[in-house]
Design a protein around this motif. Sequence first.
Motif, PDB file in Angstrom:
ATOM      1  N   GLU A  70      27.696 -55.978  -9.158  1.00  0.00           N
ATOM      2  CA  GLU A  70      29.031 -56.508  -9.132  1.00  0.00           C
ATOM      3  C   GLU A  70      29.015 -57.881  -9.134  1.00  0.00           C
ATOM      4  OE1 GLU A  70      30.786 -54.900  -5.758  1.00  0.00           O
ATOM      5  OE2 GLU A  70      30.576 -52.581  -6.576  1.00  0.00           O
ATOM      6  N   ASN A  71      28.479 -58.507 -10.072  1.00  0.00           N
ATOM      7  CA  ASN A  71      28.000 -59.989 -10.101  1.00  0.00           C
ATOM      8  C   ASN A  71      27.630 -60.980  -9.001  1.00  0.00           C
ATOM      9  OD1 ASN A  71      29.031 -60.051 -12.912  1.00  0.00           O
ATOM     10  ND2 ASN A  71      31.057 -60.035 -12.003  1.00  0.00           N
ATOM     11  N   LYS A  72      26.745 -59.992  -8.206  1.00  0.00           N
ATOM     12  CA  LYS A  72      26.094 -60.803  -7.090  1.00  0.00           C
ATOM     13  C   LYS A  72      24.657 -60.411  -7.279  1.00  0.00           C
ATOM     14  CE  LYS A  72      30.216 -60.455  -4.130  1.00  0.00           C
ATOM     15  NZ  LYS A  72      30.680 -59.728  -3.138  1.00  0.00           N
ATOM     16  N   ILE A  73      23.683 -61.505  -6.852  1.00  0.00           N
ATOM     17  CA  ILE A  73      22.256 -61.113  -6.727  1.00  0.00           C
ATOM     18  C   ILE A  73      21.979 -60.397  -5.657  1.00  0.00           C
ATOM     19  CG2 ILE A  73      19.968 -62.110  -6.587  1.00  0.00           C
ATOM     20  CD1 ILE A  73      21.148 -64.802  -8.060  1.00  0.00           C
ATOM     21  N   ILE A  74      21.325 -59.067  -5.857  1.00  0.00           N
ATOM     22  CA  ILE A  74      20.718 -58.390  -4.701  1.00  0.00           C
ATOM     23  C   ILE A  74      19.140 -58.169  -4.598  1.00  0.00           C
ATOM     24  CG2 ILE A  74      22.846 -57.096  -4.735  1.00  0.00           C
ATOM     25  CD1 ILE A  74      21.378 -54.641  -6.148  1.00  0.00           C
ATOM     26  N   GLY A  75      18.567 -58.787  -5.838  1.00  0.00           N
ATOM     27  CA  GLY A  75      17.149 -58.743  -6.094  1.00  0.00           C
ATOM     28  C   GLY A  75      16.567 -60.134  -6.761  1.00  0.00           C
ATOM     29  N   LEU A  76      15.333 -60.217  -6.245  1.00  0.00           N
ATOM     30  CA  LEU A  76      14.747 -61.418  -7.092  1.00  0.00           C
ATOM     31  C   LEU A  76      13.220 -61.169  -7.593  1.00  0.00           C
ATOM     32  CD1 LEU A  76      14.733 -64.431  -8.293  1.00  0.00           C
ATOM     33  CD2 LEU A  76      14.216 -64.984  -5.780  1.00  0.00           C
ATOM     34  N   LEU A  77      12.808 -61.356  -8.742  1.00  0.00           N
ATOM     35  CA  LEU A  77      11.466 -61.234  -9.228  1.00  0.00           C
ATOM     36  C   LEU A  77      11.006 -62.540 -10.034  1.00  0.00           C
ATOM     37  CD1 LEU A  77       8.917 -59.201  -9.832  1.00  0.00           C
ATOM     38  CD2 LEU A  77      10.287 -58.621 -11.570  1.00  0.00           C
ATOM     39  N   ILE A  78      10.048 -63.081  -9.537  1.00  0.00           N
ATOM     40  CA  ILE A  78       9.602 -64.341 -10.150  1.00  0.00           C
ATOM     41  C   ILE A  78       8.019 -63.735 -10.716  1.00  0.00           C
ATOM     42  CG2 ILE A  78       8.985 -66.728 -10.073  1.00  0.00           C
ATOM     43  CD1 ILE A  78      11.062 -66.904  -7.917  1.00  0.00           C
ATOM     44  N   LEU A  79       7.906 -63.907 -11.976  1.00  0.00           N
ATOM     45  CA  LEU A  79       6.666 -63.739 -12.648  1.00  0.00           C
ATOM     46  C   LEU A  79       6.095 -64.867 -13.193  1.00  0.00           C
ATOM     47  CD1 LEU A  79       7.619 -60.444 -14.634  1.00  0.00           C
ATOM     48  CD2 LEU A  79       6.843 -60.476 -12.393  1.00  0.00           C
ATOM     49  N   SER A  80       4.782 -64.943 -13.124  1.00  0.00           N
ATOM     50  CA  SER A  80       3.864 -66.129 -13.771  1.00  0.00           C
ATOM     51  C   SER A  80       2.834 -65.354 -14.497  1.00  0.00           C
ATOM     52  CB  SER A  80       3.454 -66.873 -12.513  1.00  0.00           C
ATOM     53  OG  SER A  80       2.573 -67.952 -12.967  1.00  0.00           O
ATOM     54  N   TYR A  81       2.291 -66.184 -15.735  1.00  0.00           N
ATOM     55  CA  TYR A  81       1.143 -65.790 -16.406  1.00  0.00           C
ATOM     56  C   TYR A  81       0.196 -66.862 -16.844  1.00  0.00           C
ATOM     57  CZ  TYR A  81       5.749 -63.311 -17.864  1.00  0.00           C
ATOM     58  OH  TYR A  81       6.863 -62.783 -17.720  1.00  0.00           O
ATOM     59  N   SER A  82      -1.186 -66.306 -16.756  1.00  0.00           N
ATOM     60  CA  SER A  82      -2.228 -67.313 -17.024  1.00  0.00           C
ATOM     61  C   SER A  82      -2.975 -66.614 -17.911  1.00  0.00           C
ATOM     62  CB  SER A  82      -2.656 -67.862 -15.727  1.00  0.00           C
ATOM     63  OG  SER A  82      -3.224 -66.879 -15.211  1.00  0.00           O
ATOM     64  N   SER A  83      -3.883 -67.374 -18.484  1.00  0.00           N
ATOM     65  CA  SER A  83      -4.980 -66.814 -19.436  1.00  0.00           C
ATOM     66  C   SER A  83      -6.168 -67.771 -18.923  1.00  0.00           C
ATOM     67  CB  SER A  83      -4.702 -67.132 -20.898  1.00  0.00           C
ATOM     68  OG  SER A  83      -5.552 -66.423 -21.571  1.00  0.00           O
ATOM     69  N   ILE A  84      -7.384 -66.912 -18.769  1.00  0.00           N
ATOM     70  CA  ILE A  84      -8.687 -67.575 -18.702  1.00  0.00           C
ATOM     71  C   ILE A  84      -9.665 -66.887 -19.647  1.00  0.00           C
ATOM     72  CG2 ILE A  84     -10.623 -68.085 -17.192  1.00  0.00           C
ATOM     73  CD1 ILE A  84      -8.238 -67.618 -14.775  1.00  0.00           C
ATOM     74  N   ASN A  85     -10.118 -67.642 -20.666  1.00  0.00           N
ATOM     75  CA  ASN A  85     -11.408 -66.958 -21.549  1.00  0.00           C
ATOM     76  C   ASN A  85     -10.490 -66.031 -22.500  1.00  0.00           C
ATOM     77  OD1 ASN A  85     -13.306 -68.786 -20.752  1.00  0.00           O
ATOM     78  ND2 ASN A  85     -13.826 -67.285 -19.171  1.00  0.00           N
ATOM     79  N   ASN A  86      -9.394 -66.133 -22.869  1.00  0.00           N
ATOM     80  CA  ASN A  86      -8.731 -65.114 -23.689  1.00  0.00           C
ATOM     81  C   ASN A  86      -8.284 -64.101 -22.765  1.00  0.00           C
ATOM     82  OD1 ASN A  86      -8.103 -66.857 -25.813  1.00  0.00           O
ATOM     83  ND2 ASN A  86      -9.652 -65.780 -27.184  1.00  0.00           N
ATOM     84  N   ILE A  87      -8.291 -63.920 -21.733  1.00  0.00           N
ATOM     85  CA  ILE A  87      -8.114 -62.807 -20.803  1.00  0.00           C
ATOM     86  C   ILE A  87      -6.725 -63.177 -19.951  1.00  0.00           C
ATOM     87  CG2 ILE A  87      -8.548 -61.046 -18.952  1.00  0.00           C
ATOM     88  CD1 ILE A  87     -11.612 -61.628 -19.825  1.00  0.00           C
ATOM     89  N   SER A  88      -5.583 -62.303 -20.345  1.00  0.00           N
ATOM     90  CA  SER A  88      -4.478 -62.587 -19.582  1.00  0.00           C
ATOM     91  C   SER A  88      -4.263 -62.002 -18.305  1.00  0.00           C
ATOM     92  CB  SER A  88      -3.180 -62.132 -20.706  1.00  0.00           C
ATOM     93  OG  SER A  88      -3.269 -62.960 -21.801  1.00  0.00           O
ATOM     94  N   TYR A  89      -3.717 -62.750 -17.324  1.00  0.00           N
ATOM     95  CA  TYR A  89      -3.310 -62.355 -16.027  1.00  0.00           C
ATOM     96  C   TYR A  89      -1.915 -62.446 -15.627  1.00  0.00           C
ATOM     97  CZ  TYR A  89      -8.578 -62.650 -15.814  1.00  0.00           C
ATOM     98  OH  TYR A  89      -9.710 -62.373 -16.220  1.00  0.00           O
ATOM     99  N   GLY A  90      -1.487 -61.334 -14.874  1.00  0.00           N
ATOM    100  CA  GLY A  90      -0.130 -61.841 -14.238  1.00  0.00           C
ATOM    101  C   GLY A  90       0.132 -61.930 -12.696  1.00  0.00           C
ATOM    102  N   GLU A  91       0.840 -62.991 -12.414  1.00  0.00           N
ATOM    103  CA  GLU A  91       1.053 -63.054 -10.976  1.00  0.00           C
ATOM    104  C   GLU A  91       2.404 -62.634 -10.655  1.00  0.00           C
ATOM    105  OE1 GLU A  91       0.365 -66.146  -7.285  1.00  0.00           O
ATOM    106  OE2 GLU A  91       0.137 -66.813  -9.155  1.00  0.00           O
ATOM    107  N   ILE A  92       2.643 -61.925  -9.528  1.00  0.00           N
ATOM    108  CA  ILE A  92       4.005 -61.731  -9.242  1.00  0.00           C
ATOM    109  C   ILE A  92       4.232 -63.010  -7.917  1.00  0.00           C
ATOM    110  CG2 ILE A  92       5.636 -60.274  -7.727  1.00  0.00           C
ATOM    111  CD1 ILE A  92       4.296 -57.875  -9.168  1.00  0.00           C
ATOM    112  N   LYS A  93       5.157 -64.021  -8.280  1.00  0.00           N
ATOM    113  CA  LYS A  93       5.244 -64.876  -7.411  1.00  0.00           C
ATOM    114  C   LYS A  93       6.196 -64.579  -5.982  1.00  0.00           C
ATOM    115  CE  LYS A  93       3.855 -68.650  -8.664  1.00  0.00           C
ATOM    116  NZ  LYS A  93       2.370 -69.274  -8.081  1.00  0.00           N
ATOM    117  N   ALA A  94       7.113 -63.705  -6.424  1.00  0.00           N
ATOM    118  CA  ALA A  94       8.113 -63.624  -5.656  1.00  0.00           C
ATOM    119  C   ALA A  94       8.707 -62.159  -5.888  1.00  0.00           C
ATOM    120  CB  ALA A  94       9.079 -64.518  -5.337  1.00  0.00           C
TER     121      ALA A  94
END
Length: 185
Positions: free
Chosen positions: A81-105
Amino acid sequence: MKFQNEEYEYKKFKIRKATVEDIDSLIMFHTTSWENSYSDFFSKNFIKNLKSKKNLDKKRKNFENDIQHNKFIEIFIAESENKIIGLLILSYSSINNISYGEIKALYVLSNLKYQGIGSKLLEHGIKIFKKKKCRCIFLWVLEKNITARNFYEKKFFVNTKERQNFSDENVSVIKYLLKFNERNI
């Protein structure tokens, strides 16, 4: 689940990518979520400081930058109903061509917890990380936040036993990890 222009609709809410127009609501949601979720773990002074003008201005700047310019961070909101009820913040990084994800929030309104919203946000994040070919996902959880730790453990995240101090208040966080190649998730 319907896929449509980065919007995912569920029964009572949808998950969509945050926009610049959401920033004021994001700031209030994030601040309130922190206050509700962590008031038992931090001093009243620390929690009160979350609402200081300096802190709110910093959040505004960070959200604006992340939404408009940071290609390594994505912010999603669960909306009803046009109100925020949840939040997800994702971050990505890569080390030596290997990708990793982080859930920041990952936050859900206190009065709507235990209704599957957090699970749907987490599932959404996992799908995004898989699309980006991340090998694993990690996140940090307050050591004393047993509810959150149980939630992630039920979702097959493993406690790595790696700890860090989170603030000057002697609060520790623990790293959790989910490897895609070990589980067909």
